[in-house]
Write a protein that holds these residues in place. Structure first.
Motif, PDB file in Angstrom:
ATOM      1  N   ASP A 150     -27.911  40.131  39.761  1.00  0.00           N
ATOM      2  CA  ASP A 150     -27.366  41.482  39.748  1.00  0.00           C
ATOM      3  C   ASP A 150     -26.498  41.639  38.505  1.00  0.00           C
ATOM      4  O   ASP A 150     -25.581  40.845  38.276  1.00  0.00           O
ATOM      5  N   ARG A 151     -26.803  42.640  37.701  1.00  0.00           N
ATOM      6  CA  ARG A 151     -26.059  42.839  36.453  1.00  0.00           C
ATOM      7  C   ARG A 151     -24.565  43.001  36.687  1.00  0.00           C
ATOM      8  O   ARG A 151     -23.754  42.662  35.825  1.00  0.00           O
ATOM      9  N   GLU A 152     -24.206  43.569  37.809  1.00  0.00           N
ATOM     10  CA  GLU A 152     -22.801  43.844  38.086  1.00  0.00           C
ATOM     11  C   GLU A 152     -22.115  42.693  38.810  1.00  0.00           C
ATOM     12  O   GLU A 152     -20.925  42.792  39.117  1.00  0.00           O
ATOM     13  N   ARG A 153     -22.843  41.619  39.072  1.00  0.00           N
ATOM     14  CA  ARG A 153     -22.253  40.506  39.824  1.00  0.00           C
ATOM     15  C   ARG A 153     -22.469  39.171  39.122  1.00  0.00           C
ATOM     16  O   ARG A 153     -22.885  38.193  39.725  1.00  0.00           O
ATOM     17  N   LEU A 154     -22.186  39.170  37.846  1.00  0.00           N
ATOM     18  CA  LEU A 154     -22.159  37.929  37.090  1.00  0.00           C
ATOM     19  C   LEU A 154     -20.705  37.479  36.970  1.00  0.00           C
ATOM     20  O   LEU A 154     -19.814  38.325  36.876  1.00  0.00           O
ATOM     21  N   PRO A 155     -20.413  36.169  36.982  1.00  0.00           N
ATOM     22  CA  PRO A 155     -21.366  35.074  37.015  1.00  0.00           C
ATOM     23  C   PRO A 155     -22.025  34.881  38.380  1.00  0.00           C
ATOM     24  O   PRO A 155     -21.461  35.237  39.412  1.00  0.00           O
TER      25      PRO A 155
ATOM     26  N   PRO B 119     -35.974  40.472  30.877  1.00  0.00           N
ATOM     27  CA  PRO B 119     -37.046  39.753  31.570  1.00  0.00           C
ATOM     28  C   PRO B 119     -36.536  38.779  32.628  1.00  0.00           C
ATOM     29  O   PRO B 119     -37.183  38.578  33.658  1.00  0.00           O
ATOM     30  N   ALA B 120     -35.361  38.192  32.406  1.00  0.00           N
ATOM     31  CA  ALA B 120     -34.800  37.278  33.403  1.00  0.00           C
ATOM     32  C   ALA B 120     -34.393  38.034  34.659  1.00  0.00           C
ATOM     33  O   ALA B 120     -34.622  37.575  35.786  1.00  0.00           O
ATOM     34  N   PHE B 121     -33.783  39.212  34.489  1.00  0.00           N
ATOM     35  CA  PHE B 121     -33.441  40.018  35.662  1.00  0.00           C
ATOM     36  C   PHE B 121     -34.700  40.424  36.420  1.00  0.00           C
ATOM     37  O   PHE B 121     -34.723  40.434  37.652  1.00  0.00           O
ATOM     38  N   ALA B 122     -35.768  40.741  35.674  1.00  0.00           N
ATOM     39  CA  ALA B 122     -37.020  41.118  36.325  1.00  0.00           C
ATOM     40  C   ALA B 122     -37.619  39.924  37.056  1.00  0.00           C
ATOM     41  O   ALA B 122     -38.123  40.065  38.184  1.00  0.00           O
ATOM     42  N   LEU B 123     -37.591  38.742  36.444  1.00  0.00           N
ATOM     43  CA  LEU B 123     -38.147  37.545  37.067  1.00  0.00           C
ATOM     44  C   LEU B 123     -37.366  37.172  38.320  1.00  0.00           C
ATOM     45  O   LEU B 123     -37.961  36.797  39.341  1.00  0.00           O
TER      46      LEU B 123
END
Length: 289
Positions: free
Chosen positions: A148-153, A138-142
Motif C-alpha cells: 500500500d503506497r500510504e502504508r510504507l514501510p 510494477p512492484a505495487f502491481a505485482l
C-alpha cells in the motif's frame, strides 16, 4: 537469547549436521548417541583440545583468534553465510564497540528512488530488517494490494508469518519463510544491538509458532537470488527470479523481479508494467515524522 546462548545453539546445531562419514572420520560401527559429530571429533578436526572446544561451544568466543575460527568453519563444513555468521558472533562476544548500536535504515536517497522509477521490472528497496521502504509501480502491481503506497514501510517477515494472505501470494511459502528467517538470523549476528530488529524477532516469536520453530534452527543464508512462484489476481500464477542488489553505503538492498525471456511470466510482467503506468504515482519512500 544472549550472545552466549546464540553461540552455543549455533555451534551445537552445526555440529549435529555433520556426520563422521562427511568429515572423513572412522566410526568402526559404534553406536552413537549424537546425530552428528561429537565434541571431541570437532576438536580433532579443528586442531584444538577437547576442553577448549567445549568452552567455545558453551558460548565463549571472546578473544578467539581468526585462525581458530577458520579451523572451526572447516571442521563444521560451514558455507559462506555460516562462516560469516560465526565471525559475527565472535565479534559480538567481545561486547559492543563504539558505533555498533545501529538501527535499520529507514530513508531512501532521491537518487535511489530515481533508479526505481527508471526500471520497467518490479523493484523495491528494503533494509536489513526486511522493511520495504519504497517501490516502483510494477512492484505495487505485482504485490496485488499487499503493498500500500500510504502504508510504507511494509515488513515482509511480518507479512509472511502474521498475514493469512501470505501462503496464497507466495506459492512456495515454506521455502520463502525459511529463507526470510535465515536472512534475519544472519542480520541479528551482524547487528545484535539493533533494537528494532530485536523487537521484530520478539514479536514474531511470540505470535507465530512457524517463525519460532525456524528461528530455533539457527540457519543463516545470504539473500542474493531466488526463484519465486507468486499468485497475482490479474495474471494468475507466475515464476520470477528475485535478484538482490546491495547498496553497501546505504545499508539497503534493491530487489528486482525478472523472468525468462519469452516465457509466460515475462509476458505477465510486461502486462503488469503496462497496467501500472495507467495508474502511475511517483515513487516515494517512508519519511520519519
Amino acid at each position: 537469547m544472549s550472545i552466549k546462548d546464540d553461540v552455543r545453539e549455533f555451534l551445537t546445531s552445526r555440529r549435529a549436521k555433520v556426520t563422521p562419514e562427511q568429515a572423513g572420520l572412522p566410526t568402526f560401527g559404534d553406536k552413537r548417541r549424537v546425530t552428528g559429530l561429537r565434541r571431541e571429533e570437532v576438536a580433532l578436526l579443528a586442531g584444538v583440545s577437547a576442553d577448549y572446544y567445549t568452552r567455545l561451544e558453551r558460548g565463549n568466543l571472546s578473544g578467539v583468534s581468526e585462525q581458530v575460527l577458520e579451523a572451526l568453519a572447516r571442521a563444521l563444513r560451514l558455507d559462506d553465510a555460516e562462516r560469516a555468521h560465526l565471525f559475527d558472533l565472535a565479534r559480538a562476544s567481545t561486547g559492543p564497540v563504539r558505533g555498533s548500536r545501529r538501527t535499520a535504515v529507514s530513508r531512501v536517497r532521491p537518487g535511489v528512488l530515481r533508479i526505481l522509477e527508471s526500471l520497467s521490472t518490479p523493484a523495491y528497496v528494503r533494509n536489513a530488517r526486511t522493511d520495504i521502504l519504497a517501490a516502483n509501480d510494477p512492484a505495487f502491481a505485482l504485490y496485488d494490494g499487499i503493498l500500500d503506497r500510504e502504508r510504507l514501510p511494509f515488513n515482509v517477515a511480518r507479512f509472511l508469518f502474521l498475514d493469512q494472505r501470505a501462503p496464497e501470494f507466495f506459492l512456495d511459502w515454506e521455502t520463502v519463510a525459511d529463507d526470510s528467517v535465515a536472512a534475519l538470523r544472519a542480520e541479528a549476528g551482524r547487528n545484535p544491538h539493533d533494537r528494532s530488529l530485536t523487537d521484530l524477532v520478539g514479536e514474531l516469536a511470540t505470535r507465530s509458532d512457524a517463525f519460532r520453530t525456524r528461528w530455533a534452527r539457527h540457519n543463516v543464508r545470504y539473500h542474493r537470488t531466488a526463484s519465486k512462484r507468486l499468485h497475482n489476481s490479474l495474471v494468475g500464477d507466475l515464476e520470477v527470479t528475485g535478484e538482490a542488489l546491495e547498496l553497501a553505503g546505504d545499508g539497503l538492498v534493491i530487489i528486482t523481479y525478472t523472468a525468462e525471456p519469452d516465457s509466460p511470466a515475462a509476458e505477465a510482467l510486461r502486462f503488469l508494467s503496462g497496467w501500472a503506468t495507467t495508474q502511475h504515482t511517483p515513487v516515494r519512500d517512508q519519511r520519519k515524522t
